[in-house]
Design a protein around this motif. Structure first.
Motif, PDB file in Angstrom:
ATOM      1  N   ILE A  53       9.868  -0.695  -7.503  1.00  0.00           N
ATOM      2  CA  ILE A  53      10.512  -1.187  -6.289  1.00  0.00           C
ATOM      3  C   ILE A  53      10.031  -2.602  -5.990  1.00  0.00           C
ATOM      4  O   ILE A  53      10.828  -3.499  -5.707  1.00  0.00           O
ATOM      5  N   VAL A  54       8.722  -2.808  -6.092  1.00  0.00           N
ATOM      6  CA  VAL A  54       8.173  -4.135  -5.817  1.00  0.00           C
ATOM      7  C   VAL A  54       8.770  -5.158  -6.769  1.00  0.00           C
ATOM      8  O   VAL A  54       9.240  -6.224  -6.358  1.00  0.00           O
ATOM      9  N   ILE A  55       8.767  -4.801  -8.037  1.00  0.00           N
ATOM     10  CA  ILE A  55       9.259  -5.767  -9.015  1.00  0.00           C
ATOM     11  C   ILE A  55      10.724  -6.093  -8.762  1.00  0.00           C
ATOM     12  O   ILE A  55      11.123  -7.266  -8.709  1.00  0.00           O
ATOM     13  N   ALA A  56      11.507  -5.069  -8.540  1.00  0.00           N
ATOM     14  CA  ALA A  56      12.932  -5.304  -8.320  1.00  0.00           C
ATOM     15  C   ALA A  56      13.152  -6.121  -7.055  1.00  0.00           C
ATOM     16  O   ALA A  56      13.922  -7.091  -7.053  1.00  0.00           O
ATOM     17  N   LEU A  92       3.987 -10.427  -1.041  1.00  0.00           N
ATOM     18  CA  LEU A  92       4.449  -9.130  -1.527  1.00  0.00           C
ATOM     19  C   LEU A  92       3.659  -8.651  -2.731  1.00  0.00           C
ATOM     20  O   LEU A  92       2.965  -7.631  -2.688  1.00  0.00           O
ATOM     21  N   THR A  93       3.764  -9.412  -3.793  1.00  0.00           N
ATOM     22  CA  THR A  93       3.314  -8.894  -5.079  1.00  0.00           C
ATOM     23  C   THR A  93       1.820  -8.607  -5.125  1.00  0.00           C
ATOM     24  O   THR A  93       1.408  -7.487  -5.431  1.00  0.00           O
ATOM     25  N   VAL A  94       1.043  -9.612  -4.798  1.00  0.00           N
ATOM     26  CA  VAL A  94      -0.405  -9.432  -4.935  1.00  0.00           C
ATOM     27  C   VAL A  94      -0.934  -8.335  -4.000  1.00  0.00           C
ATOM     28  O   VAL A  94      -1.614  -7.419  -4.454  1.00  0.00           O
ATOM     29  N   PRO A  95      -0.594  -8.380  -2.711  1.00  0.00           N
ATOM     30  CA  PRO A  95      -1.115  -7.312  -1.844  1.00  0.00           C
ATOM     31  C   PRO A  95      -0.656  -5.922  -2.290  1.00  0.00           C
ATOM     32  O   PRO A  95      -1.437  -4.980  -2.254  1.00  0.00           O
ATOM     33  N   LEU A  96       0.576  -5.827  -2.757  1.00  0.00           N
ATOM     34  CA  LEU A  96       1.070  -4.506  -3.139  1.00  0.00           C
ATOM     35  C   LEU A  96       0.422  -4.001  -4.418  1.00  0.00           C
ATOM     36  O   LEU A  96       0.181  -2.813  -4.569  1.00  0.00           O
ATOM     37  N   PHE A  97       0.146  -4.901  -5.322  1.00  0.00           N
ATOM     38  CA  PHE A  97      -0.463  -4.431  -6.568  1.00  0.00           C
ATOM     39  C   PHE A  97      -1.973  -4.250  -6.467  1.00  0.00           C
ATOM     40  O   PHE A  97      -2.583  -3.671  -7.357  1.00  0.00           O
ATOM     41  N   THR A  98      -2.568  -4.778  -5.419  1.00  0.00           N
ATOM     42  CA  THR A  98      -4.014  -4.578  -5.301  1.00  0.00           C
ATOM     43  C   THR A  98      -4.384  -3.503  -4.288  1.00  0.00           C
ATOM     44  O   THR A  98      -5.501  -3.026  -4.290  1.00  0.00           O
ATOM     45  N   MET A  99      -3.451  -3.123  -3.429  1.00  0.00           N
ATOM     46  CA  MET A  99      -3.839  -2.249  -2.322  1.00  0.00           C
ATOM     47  C   MET A  99      -4.360  -0.894  -2.799  1.00  0.00           C
ATOM     48  O   MET A  99      -5.270  -0.330  -2.217  1.00  0.00           O
ATOM     49  N   ARG A 100      -3.804  -0.389  -3.872  1.00  0.00           N
ATOM     50  CA  ARG A 100      -4.241   0.919  -4.348  1.00  0.00           C
ATOM     51  C   ARG A 100      -5.641   0.885  -4.933  1.00  0.00           C
ATOM     52  O   ARG A 100      -6.381   1.853  -4.848  1.00  0.00           O
TER      53      ARG A 100
END
Ligand SMILES: Nc1ncnc2c1ncn2[C@@H]1O[C@H](COP(=O)(O)OP(=O)(O)OP(=O)(O)O)[C@@H](O)[C@H]1O
Ligand SMILES: [Mg+2]
Lengths: 374, 308
Positions: free
Chosen positions: B83-86, B125-133
């Motif tokens: 979803i993030v990537i799209a 978007l990208t960085v926070p979403l990919f690091t939050m987990r």
């Protein structure tokens, strides 16, 4: 320190804020021992295990695993351990196979050795059908099996298992305990559990903790004897009933028998147990030291009475466990300051406690064996 | 490829910084004596007891890679990733082609516009979403306990998480870069001029440096909390603030040294030279220091679980 001591804990304390989760816990576990680590909820079992596995640091005290300090040589310690945390927290998005592969890689196990170990572990843990399933799809019991498999995959010399069997079905439990017994001969296993039957079947030794302290540590027999009391059950025939009275003279009165038993050396307390009117049955508390069965028999036969039953009851592990940890228990069931006078809401033991226990030292509060009430 | 050497550099820097920090504050024995082992010979032995224990663990590099791989796989297994990537592709694409007349307005064949929009998308978007987990979820679910009780150094955990997340961000950047690459590989068809590729690669390098700094900050926030949402917002706000603070109006408004100082720490002004095809060595150092800082703080925070 002997080289055989695989787990060594000395004066471990752990505080969470002002709360003392562990208070001066010391014990040793040697090679070839399978030790049960027991205690009521919140006693500090998991905390101790987390310290031994280098997950948290103790507030004070030292711990060594295989002679390596958990603090200074954490990598050496961790590489010789297999650890299953409580509730087996696994990566849910991985398949069982991927997870085991991951665990093996972190332990530097190469492919061929992994195949071999995996076969073994899958057999012990019964995972053959689930290897390609995602862990999130597995039931809790199966997740626990994966957790076990993960702890065993590198064939560690020391296993620390926090409630490894809590979710397993009886078949797998038996299988696993068997395996533990088998590998336990030249390895070291420390396992916590709430199931005392399991301890009796798999462990030769137990450590009981209560409120952050070790309250008992030793071979199971020693622990069972720790209460310092032995119970004898004696039945003497009272009336003729259906079968003929075979004694000499008249059948004894209840008070006679009780007086005679109380008069014996080494008898602390005699309590009558409810029976039908053909017999008098008594529970006798004796000292741990000597066996008075012979004296009882002699006395009864000298009086010409008829002995229907005589046996010695050693305390079960469960009895001792309850006795040693009763302080915890009581604290949990009362609101407000712990008062000795209150009529506790504790359904199981309250009546016994109230008559027996008027000291402040809750940990040594004597308890009656449940058998006494039947 | 450039990025690899840079990653290595940053690792070295991280370790160097870690050790410096240790030397400074080491009193009594601290758990990170393991850090100093790291610089010594690889087949590690515990010298302290005289007796040699063979450690059943791989080399640090392959350990980090194993952890990073796991992280990447977890991300690829999760629907959020796609979803993030799209979403990023759509948003950046729209901005790129249509916003303010879009790509077609610019006469020259230039990618400057792309380097205009992507950094903000990364920060937002990208960085926070990919690091939050990365660490927050491990702590919430409790898997961190199993991970850390394996023979893994805390620093390897952090680096693995960092590289795993960075790989996802890099994947996103690569997909975004596919727009211009596809377009210019068919330049005659689109009636575009020949693109000057070297500024393009410099821009990509800039993006990578920016992502490294952002990812380190994201991992850091993730190490502070058990909540992914909290981690997302903290990272997003930090990065967006660091980014937006350098916008021209703010810098001009402040003027003098405050303005200079702000443009010095701003991601936007630091990135700006890369967008124009210049490698600014001060900016490289800035991004790498930010990366190091984020990772060292995350390392400390992971360690602090022991004392809680
Ligand atoms: N992170 C923490 N912060 C504060 N207190 C904690 C923390 N972890 C454990 N405790 C406290 O320490 C005590 C011991 O906990 P521990 O988990 O070791 O108990 P346990 O013996 O494993 O119990 P159980 O049988 O329920 O698993 C408990 O009273 C618990 O509330
Ligand atoms: Mg526990």
């Amino acid at each position: 320190m002997s080289t055989d001591v695989m787990i060594y804990a000395n004066g471990l304390s752990k505080r969470y804020g002002s709360f003392r989760a562990l208070d001066d816990v010391s014990f040793e576990v040697r090679r070839g021992e399978v030790v049960g680590f027991l205690g009521p909820n919140g006693a500090g079992k998991s905390t101790t295990m987390r310290i031994l596995t280098c997950f948290i640091a103790p507030t004070s005290g030292t711990a060594k695993v295989r002679g390596q300090d958990v603090f200074d040589d954490t990598l050496a310690v961790r590489s010789s351990l297999g650890y299953l945390p409580q509730r087996a927290p696994l990566y849910l998005e991985m398949t069982v196979y991927e997870y085991l592969r991951f665990a093996a890689k972190v332990r530097n196990i190469d492919d061929s050795l992994f195949k071999q170990r995996a076969r073994n572990v899958v057999e012990v843990c019964g995972l053959a059908q689930s290897l390609s399933k995602e862990i999130r799809q597995l039931s809790h019991g199966y997740r626990q099996r994966v957790g076990l498999a993960q702890a065993l995959i590198h064939d560690p010399p020391i296993l620390i298992l926090d409630e490894p069997t809590s979710d397993l079905d009886p078949n797998e439990k038996a299988e696993f305990l068997n395996y533990l017994k088998q590998i336990g001969k030249d390895r070291t296993v420390l396992l916590s559990t709430h199931n005392l039957k399991e301890v009796e079947s798999a462990c030769a030794r137990a450590i009981i903790v209560s409120r952050g302290r070790v309250v008992a540590d030793g071979a199971l027999d020693e622990i069972r004897a720790k209460s310092g009391r032995v119970r004898y059950i004696v039945s003497v025939q009272e009336s003729i009933g259906a079968s003929a009275y075979r004694g000499t003279g008249a059948p004894p009165k209840q008070s006679d028998v009780e007086r005679a038993l109380s008069g014996l050396k080494g008898v602390k307390k005699v309590a009558e147990l409810p029976t039908d009117d053909r017999a008098h049955q008594y529970a006798i508390d004796g000292d741990d030291g000597d066996d008075i069965r012979a004296d009882i028999f002699r006395m009864v036969s000298d009086k010409g009475w008829v002995l229907l039953e005589l046996h010695r009851d050693t305390q079960t592990l469960e009895d001792v466990f309850r006795q040693l940890t009763i302080g915890d228990e009581r604290r949990n069931r009362q609101l407000g300051p712990v008062a000795e006078t209150s009529n506790a809401s504790d359904e199981d033991d309250s009546d016994d406690e109230d008559e027996d226990d008027d000291s402040d030292d809750e940990e040594t509060a004597p308890i009656e064996s449940k058998r006494g009430k039947r | 490829m450039n990025s690899e050497t840079i990653e290595k550099d940053s690792k070295k820097k991280l370790l160097a910084a870690g050790q410096a920090a240790e030397a400074a504050r080491e009193a009594g024995h601290d758990e990170d004596s393991e850090e100093s082992h790291e610089s010594s010979a690889e087949p590690m032995t515990s010298a302290s007891h005289g007796e040699k224990a063979i450690l059943h663990r791989p080399s640090s590099a392959s350990m980090v890679w194993t952890l990073a791989q796991r992280e990447i796989q977890a991300n690829l297994n999760s629907a959020i990733t796609y979803i993030v990537i799209a979403a990023s592709l759509v948003v950046v694409g729209l901005y790129f082609f249509f916003y303010k007349g879009g790509f077609w307005q610019v006469d020259r064949a230039s990618m400057a516009r792309m380097f205009d929009s992507i950094p903000f998308a990364l920060c937002f978007l990208t960085v926070p979403l990919f690091t939050m987990r990365s660490l927050a979820d491990e702590k919430r679910v409790g898997t961190i306990e199993l991970l850390i009780t394996m023979p893994v150094k805390d620093s390897e955990v952090i680096l693995g998480k960092f590289i795993g997340s960075l790989a996802m961000v890099a994947l996103q950047i690569a997909l975004l870069a596919a727009y211009p690459i596809v377009m210019f590989s068919r330049a005659p068809f689109w009636h575009l001029g020949e693109l000057d590729w070297s500024p393009f690669w410099v821009g990509m390098l800039g993006l990578l440096l920016l992502s490294m700094a952002g990812t380190a900050i994201g991992v850091m926030w993730s190490s502070f909390t058990e909540s992914q949402i909290l981690s997302y917002f903290a990272t997003m706000l930090t990065l967006v603030a660091l980014y937006a603070i350098g916008s021209v109006s703010i810098v001009e408004f402040l003027q003098g040294w405050p303005g200079d100082a702000i443009s010095f720490v701003s991601l936007q002004s630091r990135f700006e030279p890369f967008a124009r095809g210049l490698i600014d060595s001060r900016a490289v150092i800035y991004f790498l220091s930010l990366t190091t800082l984020g990772l060292v703080v995350a390392f400390r925070s992971l360690e602090s679980r022991k004392w809680s």
